[in-house]
Design an enzyme around this catalytic site. Structure first.
Site, short mmCIF file in Angstrom:
data_model
loop_
_atom_site.label_atom_id
_atom_site.label_comp_id
_atom_site.label_asym_id
_atom_site.label_seq_id
_atom_site.Cartn_x
_atom_site.Cartn_y
_atom_site.Cartn_z
N GLY A 93 0.80 -1.23 0.00
CA GLY A 93 0.00 0.00 0.00
C GLY A 93 0.83 1.27 0.00
O GLY A 93 0.35 2.33 0.41
N HIS A 100 10.13 6.35 3.40
CA HIS A 100 9.73 7.00 4.66
C HIS A 100 9.30 5.91 5.63
O HIS A 100 8.81 4.85 5.23
CB HIS A 100 8.60 8.00 4.43
CG HIS A 100 7.41 7.40 3.75
ND1 HIS A 100 7.38 7.17 2.39
CD2 HIS A 100 6.25 6.94 4.23
CE1 HIS A 100 6.22 6.62 2.08
NE2 HIS A 100 5.51 6.46 3.18
P1 5GP Z 1 2.71 5.29 2.36
O1 5GP Z 1 1.34 4.73 2.11
O2 5GP Z 1 3.41 5.66 1.07
O3 5GP Z 1 3.54 4.43 3.27
O4 5GP Z 1 2.46 6.61 3.20
C1 5GP Z 1 2.37 7.87 2.64
C2 5GP Z 1 1.87 8.78 3.72
O5 5GP Z 1 2.16 10.10 3.36
C3 5GP Z 1 0.37 8.67 3.97
O6 5GP Z 1 0.13 8.32 5.32
C4 5GP Z 1 -0.14 10.08 3.61
O7 5GP Z 1 -1.17 10.51 4.50
C5 5GP Z 1 1.11 10.93 3.76
N1 5GP Z 1 1.17 12.09 2.89
C6 5GP Z 1 0.91 12.13 1.55
N2 5GP Z 1 1.12 13.37 1.06
C7 5GP Z 1 1.53 14.12 2.11
C8 5GP Z 1 1.91 15.50 2.23
O8 5GP Z 1 1.91 16.27 1.27
N3 5GP Z 1 2.28 15.92 3.46
C9 5GP Z 1 2.30 15.09 4.55
N4 5GP Z 1 2.67 15.62 5.70
N5 5GP Z 1 1.95 13.79 4.47
C10 5GP Z 1 1.57 13.32 3.26
#
Ligand code: 5GP
Ligand code: ZN
Length: 112
Positions: A93, A100
């Protein structure tokens, strides 16, 4: 990479409150928090997933855990606990293909 939201945050092109940082990582609040404390510990360099970490940069990634350790102390959740999660690729996901680590805390977390 040019269109990468986390690269834009890392370069300050998009302003964001940095909670903590070190040479290789910085931490910001997740825009859609799943828990009371939901931070993202983001690599300053554009590396998509764990599988894309170059061998000669692997040692830099201990800095992500070092920052997590410092954040846990700063937010006083060492005793109560916290979870560190890295999503890699579509089955996990992963939405943002820039490495990160999610830092989740502040309340009991759903068991994995
Ligand atoms: P992933 O699903 O890739 O592990 O997590 C990506 C995370 O980044 C998600 O929890 C989403 O809410 C967060 N996210 C996406 N775009 C932004 C943004 O522009 N700023 C911040 N602070 N978080 C973001
Ligand atoms: Zn990026």
């Amino acid at each position: 990479m040019n269109n990468c939201i986390f690269c834009k945050i890392a370069s300050r092109e998009i302003p964001s409150e940095v909670i903590a940082e070190n040479e290789y990582f910085f931490a910001i609040k997740d825009i859609s928090p799943l828990y009371k404390i939901h931070l993202l510990i983001i690599a300053k360099a554009h590396i998509a997933t764990v599988s894309d970490i170059p061998a000669d940069e692997m040692e830099h990634f201990s800095a992500a855990f070092d920052l997590a350790k410092k954040i846990a102390q700063k937010l006083d959740v060492v005793a109560s606990g916290y979870r560190l999660t890295v999503n890699n690729g579509s089955d996990a996901g992963q939405e943002v293909p820039h490495f990160h680590m999610h830092f989740l805390a502040g309340e009991p977390l759903r068991k994995l």
